[in-house]
Design a protein around this motif. Structure first.
Motif, PDB file in Angstrom:
ATOM      1  N   MET A  16       0.839  -1.204   0.000  1.00  0.00           N
ATOM      2  CA  MET A  16       0.000   0.000   0.000  1.00  0.00           C
ATOM      3  C   MET A  16       0.871   1.249   0.000  1.00  0.00           C
ATOM      4  O   MET A  16       0.592   2.220  -0.703  1.00  0.00           O
ATOM      5  N   CYS A  19       2.302   1.922  -3.307  1.00  0.00           N
ATOM      6  CA  CYS A  19       1.321   2.044  -4.406  1.00  0.00           C
ATOM      7  C   CYS A  19       1.260   3.477  -4.949  1.00  0.00           C
ATOM      8  O   CYS A  19       1.215   4.445  -4.185  1.00  0.00           O
ATOM      9  N   ARG A  20       1.229   3.572  -6.277  1.00  0.00           N
ATOM     10  CA  ARG A  20       1.084   4.882  -6.940  1.00  0.00           C
ATOM     11  C   ARG A  20       0.013   4.800  -8.035  1.00  0.00           C
ATOM     12  O   ARG A  20       0.033   5.579  -8.992  1.00  0.00           O
ATOM     13  N   LEU A  21      -0.909   3.859  -7.897  1.00  0.00           N
ATOM     14  CA  LEU A  21      -1.911   3.638  -8.952  1.00  0.00           C
ATOM     15  C   LEU A  21      -2.689   4.906  -9.287  1.00  0.00           C
ATOM     16  O   LEU A  21      -2.938   5.202 -10.454  1.00  0.00           O
ATOM     17  N   CYS A  22      -3.063   5.666  -8.259  1.00  0.00           N
ATOM     18  CA  CYS A  22      -3.856   6.882  -8.524  1.00  0.00           C
ATOM     19  C   CYS A  22      -3.007   7.975  -9.172  1.00  0.00           C
ATOM     20  O   CYS A  22      -3.515   8.752  -9.979  1.00  0.00           O
ATOM     21  N   ALA A  33       0.337   5.760   1.396  1.00  0.00           N
ATOM     22  CA  ALA A  33      -0.871   5.362   2.101  1.00  0.00           C
ATOM     23  C   ALA A  33      -0.692   5.553   3.601  1.00  0.00           C
ATOM     24  O   ALA A  33       0.386   5.316   4.140  1.00  0.00           O
ATOM     25  N   THR A  93     -10.013   5.166   0.673  1.00  0.00           N
ATOM     26  CA  THR A  93      -8.788   5.361  -0.105  1.00  0.00           C
ATOM     27  C   THR A  93      -7.698   5.787   0.880  1.00  0.00           C
ATOM     28  O   THR A  93      -7.968   6.497   1.840  1.00  0.00           O
ATOM     29  N   LYS A  94      -6.491   5.360   0.602  1.00  0.00           N
ATOM     30  CA  LYS A  94      -5.434   5.447   1.633  1.00  0.00           C
ATOM     31  C   LYS A  94      -4.518   6.658   1.496  1.00  0.00           C
ATOM     32  O   LYS A  94      -3.697   6.895   2.391  1.00  0.00           O
ATOM     33  N   CYS A  95      -4.586   7.379   0.383  1.00  0.00           N
ATOM     34  CA  CYS A  95      -3.664   8.502   0.165  1.00  0.00           C
ATOM     35  C   CYS A  95      -4.421   9.832   0.240  1.00  0.00           C
ATOM     36  O   CYS A  95      -5.611   9.904  -0.086  1.00  0.00           O
ATOM     37  N   LEU A 116      -9.882   1.778  -7.529  1.00  0.00           N
ATOM     38  CA  LEU A 116      -8.464   1.405  -7.578  1.00  0.00           C
ATOM     39  C   LEU A 116      -7.971   0.920  -6.218  1.00  0.00           C
ATOM     40  O   LEU A 116      -7.159   0.001  -6.119  1.00  0.00           O
ATOM     41  N   CYS A 117      -8.473   1.542  -5.151  1.00  0.00           N
ATOM     42  CA  CYS A 117      -7.995   1.224  -3.804  1.00  0.00           C
ATOM     43  C   CYS A 117      -8.753   0.062  -3.159  1.00  0.00           C
ATOM     44  O   CYS A 117      -8.294  -0.494  -2.169  1.00  0.00           O
ATOM     45  N   PHE A 120      -7.220  -3.274  -1.774  1.00  0.00           N
ATOM     46  CA  PHE A 120      -6.465  -3.176  -0.519  1.00  0.00           C
ATOM     47  C   PHE A 120      -7.405  -3.305   0.677  1.00  0.00           C
ATOM     48  O   PHE A 120      -7.086  -3.990   1.657  1.00  0.00           O
TER      49      PHE A 120
END
Ligand code: SF4
Length: 199
Positions: A16, A19-22, A33, A93-95, A116-117, A120
């Motif tokens: 997490m 993660c840089r998906l967003c 995150a 969402t974690k970010c 996207l999140c 997780f």
């Protein structure tokens, strides 16, 4: 995108935070995150997304929203330090999603960011397997209830979902007006009583 199963919480937290998906999808988020908790937790809180003070401190519900949340939970006999060191705190969402353009608090993560999140969050629930989940605020509540239901119909109730008791609470930030209305405070007290009974 990952496709292999995650088998423990340490590995999940590492993935997490990396993660840089967003960001890759061009959403305005600020990783890493923010999530914290123990694999033996019996209670999981799910907020909307971290704010800037959560990012700076590296822990969920760090500022005013945390003070209000732990004031509510204290009425259920839950002490903040114990909760933070033994239970689990995460978000839809974690970010950090940045400020809302309207200036009224933080930006609400889009449906695409939530999607996207979501894997997780599913992994967190699977690995922690909490007896009690407390979704906090509309976005988290809609994980377990139909969209559009009024908070006045939901806060102060509980239900069982896939073996987890769900006891929702309203968003505890100062930007939320819902918890400031006198009649709604009575519903929060009912919810806190359910947390006390269920945990
Ligand atoms: S919000 Fe979730 S999916 Fe988006 S970059 Fe952060 S950890 Fe990854």
């Amino acid at each position: 995108m990952r496709n292999d199963p995650i088998v423990n919480l340490d590995e999940l937290h590492t993935r997490m935070r990396l993660c840089r998906l967003c960001v890759i999808a061009d959403f305005n988020v600020t990783p890493p995150a923010v999530v914290a908790g123990s694999p033996g937790a019996k209670i999981m809180t799910i907020g909307q997304a971290p704010g800037i003070t959560e990012v700076e401190a590296g822990r969920p519900f760090n500022a005013g929203s945390g003070q209000r949340l732990f004031k509510w939970l204290a009425e259920a006999g839950i002490e903040e330090t114990w909760f933070r060191t033994t239970q689990y705190m995460t978000a839809v969402t974690k970010c950090y999603p940045g400020r809302a353009k309207s200036g009224g608090g933080d930006r609400v993560p889009s449906r695409a960011e939530q999607a996207l999140c979501r894997p997780f969050l599913d992994d967190e629930i699977r690995l922690v397997n909490p007896a009690l989940i407390i979704p906090i605020g509309k976005l988290a509540i809609e994980l377990f209830y139909p969209k559009g239901l009024k908070l006045t119909k939901i806060i102060g109730t509980e239900k069982l979902v896939n073996g987890h008791w769900i006891v929702p609470l309203p968003h505890s930030s100062g930007a939320s007006r819902w918890h400031q209305i006198a009649e709604n405070r009575e519903l929060i007290q009912l919810a806190v009583a359910l947390v006390s009974y269920t945990r």
